[in-house]
Design an enzyme around this catalytic site. Structure first.
Site, PDB file in Angstrom:
ATOM      1  CG  HIS A 135      -2.088  -1.115   1.129  1.00  0.00           C
ATOM      2  ND1 HIS A 135      -2.608  -1.555  -0.059  1.00  0.00           N
ATOM      3  CD2 HIS A 135      -2.781  -1.581   1.990  1.00  0.00           C
ATOM      4  CE1 HIS A 135      -3.648  -2.458   0.261  1.00  0.00           C
ATOM      5  NE2 HIS A 135      -3.665  -2.472   1.555  1.00  0.00           N
ATOM      6  CG  HIS A 209      -7.899  -0.263   2.372  1.00  0.00           C
ATOM      7  ND1 HIS A 209      -8.448  -1.184   3.281  1.00  0.00           N
ATOM      8  CD2 HIS A 209      -6.997  -1.068   2.133  1.00  0.00           C
ATOM      9  CE1 HIS A 209      -7.889  -2.191   3.666  1.00  0.00           C
ATOM     10  NE2 HIS A 209      -7.128  -2.365   2.533  1.00  0.00           N
ATOM     11  CD  GLU A 346      -8.214  -3.334  -0.521  1.00  0.00           C
ATOM     12  OE1 GLU A 346      -6.984  -3.266  -0.649  1.00  0.00           O
ATOM     13  OE2 GLU A 346      -8.327  -4.424   0.326  1.00  0.00           O
TER      14      GLU A 346
HETATM   15  C1  GLA Z   1      -5.145  -5.200   2.212  1.00  0.00           C
HETATM   16  C2  GLA Z   1      -4.318  -6.157   2.228  1.00  0.00           C
HETATM   17  C3  GLA Z   1      -4.500  -7.088   3.472  1.00  0.00           C
HETATM   18  C4  GLA Z   1      -4.377  -6.046   4.672  1.00  0.00           C
HETATM   19  C5  GLA Z   1      -5.113  -4.829   4.492  1.00  0.00           C
HETATM   20  C6  GLA Z   1      -4.962  -3.906   5.526  1.00  0.00           C
HETATM   21  O1  GLA Z   1      -6.363  -5.252   1.763  1.00  0.00           O
HETATM   22  O2  GLA Z   1      -4.676  -7.155   1.178  1.00  0.00           O
HETATM   23  O3  GLA Z   1      -3.759  -8.140   3.560  1.00  0.00           O
HETATM   24  O4  GLA Z   1      -3.078  -5.983   4.896  1.00  0.00           O
HETATM   25  O5  GLA Z   1      -4.921  -4.220   3.341  1.00  0.00           O
HETATM   26  O6  GLA Z   1      -5.113  -4.601   6.999  1.00  0.00           O
END
Ligand code: GLA
Length: 382
Positions: A135, A209, A346
Site C-alpha cells: 500500500h 480502502h 478494493e
Molecule cells: C489489504 C491487504 C490485506 C491487509 C489490509 C490492511 O487489503 O490485502 O492483507 O494488509 O490491506 O490490513
C-alpha cells in the site's frame, strides 16, 4: 355552478402543482459543508467535508489520506445509519489504522520484496509487510494531506483531492501528480475518479480502502452479508500473499461468488488459498473489459436490506474479509472491531504487477494519463 366547479378544480390543481414543485425544491438540497478536523503533528490543518444529497444520504471525507470517514445510507425502513468502519477523530487515524477508508497509493496492494525493475533500473521500496511492500510504503497516499477543492454543480456534489508525490518518495521514480475526485450523486452513488500523470516512467495503482459493514458499521461480523463478484478466476498467492502469476478458476472452489453467497459460508474451508489469506484476501480477475465501467460486484445484507453495488473500470478487485482486525481497535461510537467485522472491495490492477509480465501493466509514462473510475452504489431490497 358548472363554472364555479371548474374554477375550483383549476384552483386545486394549481395548489397541488405548487406543492409538488415546492417539495421538489425542498428535497433537491444537495450540500457540502466543511469543518476543522484537527492538525497533523507537522502542523498541517486538516478538514472534514460533509456531502449530503437530496435523499439525505451523507458522506464524510477528510483531506488527510482522502479518507471516507462515514457513509450514512437508508435501510429497508428508511432509517439512515453508518456503513463504514473508522474513527471519530484525526488523531486516531494518525496513530494507527489498517487503512480505514483511505486512498491507497502510489501502489495499492503488494510488491514482492519491495523491488521492481523498470527500463533496466531496479528500484527498492520499503518492506512494510513482512518481506514485501504494501500500500505505497511507510508514508503512502493514505498518510498525507491532500489539497481539496469543492465541486458544486447542478446535481453534482464533489470533492477534488490533489497530491503531488515527489520523485523518489517512498522509493518510487518520477513526480506523480494525482487527483482523486469523490462525487456523491442523487442515485446514492459515491463515484471515485482517479487521475495521475508523471514526469518519468513509474508504476501506479490507486484504490480506496473502505471497510464496509452494511448492517451496523462494524459492531458485528460481516459473515451474513451475501456477495456476488463477476470473476471466473483469482490470482492465487503464496504464503506471503504475493501472486504466483497463475490464474486459478473459481469454479468448484470457495472463491466462486458468481451468484450471491454468504461471505461466511466457505470462509473457513479446508483450502490452501483460504489458509494463506486467513480467509478472503485475494485479487479477483474481473470479467468484462478493463477500461469500461461495468457492474462487477454486489453485496446484500439481509437484516438491514441494504445493497451495495460496485462498478469499476479496473481489471481486478481485492476482496478482503477483515481477517487482521483483532479487537485491538475501538472506532466510531465505541465499536470494537473484531475479526471480520468489516470487508473491503478494493478495485485495482493486480498485486505485484510490476514483477508479473502476464498481468495488465501498471507502468505510467510521461505524456500518458492514468485514469480509473469506481462507483459504490447503495440501495435497498425489501
Ligand atoms: C489489504 C491487504 C490485506 C491487509 C489490509 C490492511 O487489503 O490485502 O492483507 O494488509 O490491506 O490490513
Amino acid at each position: 355552478m358548472k363554472l364555479q366547479k371548474f374554477i375550483f378544480l383549476i384552483f386545486i390543481l394549481s395548489i397541488s402543482f405548487m406543492i409538488t414543485n415546492c417539495t421538489r425544491e425542498v428535497t433537491i438540497d444537495m450540500k457540502i459543508q466543511k469543518q476543522a478536523f484537527g492538525t497533523t503533528p507537522g502542523g498541517q490543518e486538516v478538514l472534514l467535508y460533509t456531502l449530503t444529497n437530496s435523499n439525505n444520504m451523507q458522506v464524510q471525507i477528510t483531506n488527510y489520506g482522502g479518507i471516507i470517514t462515514s457513509i450514512l445510507v437508508p435501510d429497508k425502513n428508511g432509517k439512515l445509519s453508518d456503513v463504514v468502519l473508522g474513527y471519530d477523530n484525526l488523531d486516531s487515524y494518525i496513530k494507527v489504522t489498517p487503512y480505514f477508508g483511505c486512498i491507497v497509493g502510489r501502489y495499492g496492494n503488494r510488491i514482492a520484496k519491495g523491488q521492481f525493475t523498470l527500463n533496466g533500473k531496479t528500484y527498492s521500496l520499503a518492506t512494510n509487510n513482512g518481506r514485501n511492500h504494501l500500500h505505497g510504503g511507510i508514508v503512502g497516499f493514505d498518510k498525507v494531506v491532500w489539497t481539496a477543492k469543492e465541486i458544486t454543480e447542478k446535481e453534482v456534489l464533489g470533492l477534488e483531492l490533489s497530491y503531488l508525490s515527489k520523485d523518489g518518495e517512498e522509493g518510487y521514480p518520477g513526480s506523480l501528480s494525482a487527483t482523486v475526485t469523490y462525487t456523491l450523486t442523487n442515485q446514492n452513488e459515491i463515484k471515485i475518479d482517479y487521475l495521475a500523470t508523471t514526469d518519468q516512467p513509474t508504476v501506479v495503482n490507486l484504490t480506496n480502502h473502505s471497510y464496509f459493514n452494511l448492517k451496523d458499521a462494524g459492531l458485528t461480523p460481516i459473515l451474513d452479508h451475501q456477495l456476488m463478484l463477476d470473476a471466473d478466476a483469482i490470482t492465487p498467492v503464496d504464503s506471503t500473499l504475493i501472486p504466483t502469476g497463475e490464474f486459478m478458476p473459481v469454479a468448484g472452489t470457495p472463491f466462486d461468488f458468481k451468484n450471491l453467497t454468504p461471505i461466511g459460508e466457505r470462509i473457513n474451508a479446508d483450502d490452501q488459498q483460504i489458509k494463506y489469506g486467513l480467509g478472503y484476501d485475494h485479487n479477483f480477475v474481473l470479467n468484462g473489459k478493463m477500461g469500461e465501467l461495468r457492474l462487477i460486484g454486489k453485496v446484500y445484507e439481509p437484516a438491514s436490506g441494504r445493497v451495495l453495488e460496485v462498478l469499476t473500470t479496473e481489471p481486478g478487485v481485492q476482496f478482503y474479509s477483515g481477517n487482521f482486525l483483532d479487537g485491538s481497535i475501538t472506532g466510531k461510537n465505541g465499536a470494537v472491531y473484531h475479526r471480520r467485522h468489516g470487508f473491503c472491495l478494493e478495485t485495482q490492477h493486480y498485486p505485484d504487477s510490476p514483477n508479473q509480465p502476464n498481468f495488465p501493466s501498471t507502468v505510467l509514462n510521461p505524456g500518458e494519463k492514468y485514469q480509473a473510475t469506481t462507483i459504490y452504489k447503495f440501495s435497498v431490497k425489501k
